[in-house]
Design an enzyme around this catalytic site. Sequence first.
Site, PDB file in Angstrom:
ATOM      1  CB  CYS A 129      -0.949  -0.003   1.192  1.00  7.86           C
ATOM      2  SG  CYS A 129      -2.050  -1.427   1.227  1.00  7.86           S
ATOM      3  CG  HIS A 254      -3.430   3.274   2.420  1.00  9.58           C
ATOM      4  ND1 HIS A 254      -3.873   2.952   1.160  1.00  9.58           N
ATOM      5  CD2 HIS A 254      -3.507   2.130   3.156  1.00  9.58           C
ATOM      6  CE1 HIS A 254      -4.193   1.668   1.125  1.00  9.58           C
ATOM      7  NE2 HIS A 254      -3.991   1.153   2.314  1.00  9.58           N
ATOM      8  CG  ASN A 284      -7.004  -0.952   1.101  1.00  8.93           C
ATOM      9  OD1 ASN A 284      -6.190  -0.718   0.211  1.00  8.93           O
ATOM     10  ND2 ASN A 284      -6.647  -1.293   2.319  1.00  8.93           N
TER      11      ASN A 284
END
Length: 327
Positions: A129, A254, A284
């Site tokens: 990520c 994020h 996500n």
Amino acid sequence: MVLSHLEIVGTGSYLPQDIRGNDYFSGIVLWKHDAAGKELEHRVLNPEGIFQVTGIRERRYARSDEHPSDMGYNAAVRALEKSGVSADSVAGIIVATVSEKVNFPSAACKIQKRLGIRGCFAYDIQNACAGFPEALIEADARAYRADGGNYLVIASEKLSAHTDITDINATLFGDGAGAVVLHHSESGKGIVATYSVSDPFDGIDSLIFRNSENCIWMPDGGAVMKLAVRNMLESARFLKERAGWDRADVYIPHQANGRILDAVEKRVTDKGAVVYKNIEKYGNMSSATCAVALDESVCNGTVKEGSRVIITSFGSGLVTAGVAVQF
């Protein structure tokens, strides 16, 4: 002459057409697993229950024949169009991805071929990520002693291919890609500070990983949340200090889940600053989340001329990476 910054001159994104709302998971028994895969408890969540837990209402799923290199190519084309930069002037391509089905040749090389760019460098990085800000850092470092040229940084993920539909965390993940075009600047605009830290010790490396069946496993979401909030806020503090900023205008963290974003937002003290959130629409997307959010925030005017922007993310490892960007 050494030029000091890479400036972002174009952004782009690509999102698959298949929208999966929370009703996709209705009636499915979702299990919480430990690190070894043992089923600990189960829940059956309705669409509103999923939203309350994750902050997500829908996410995108790529087609079976659509891969990160395909999505990344589409995002790159859009970024090049917006920047007015020709593909043949690109000196380098860096792609952040952990989900390219066949990763040699790299996703970057596949995108380079489709764009028809000869004579540039191209490679992938895998930092989960945290991949997009890490790729920006990499481009900035590569360009520091170069003589000019433009650079493509792309983040593209197909997490639906690595999701166990019966796992409690399956509701979090989606697919998509974002891209930016950068070039040298002497104006003071661009990447003015960077942050990158890896900490795989004391069991932290087992908090987010791929299991033996190649699926994303996150056995202790509570621990991940605490570390994510702490690490992203610490990176933001460092970046502002290094950049010499007293405040930032926009934070692009994020998009891991809604609770993490809310916790970050509560702790940001910069008066009037926006903590950008689009997780409700896309879920996500690992490295692609910040890249897509940046493109969206530029397109809707949240990020504009003069904006001071912090992009920060964390991922498996655990790794935290961030950049301060002057627009």
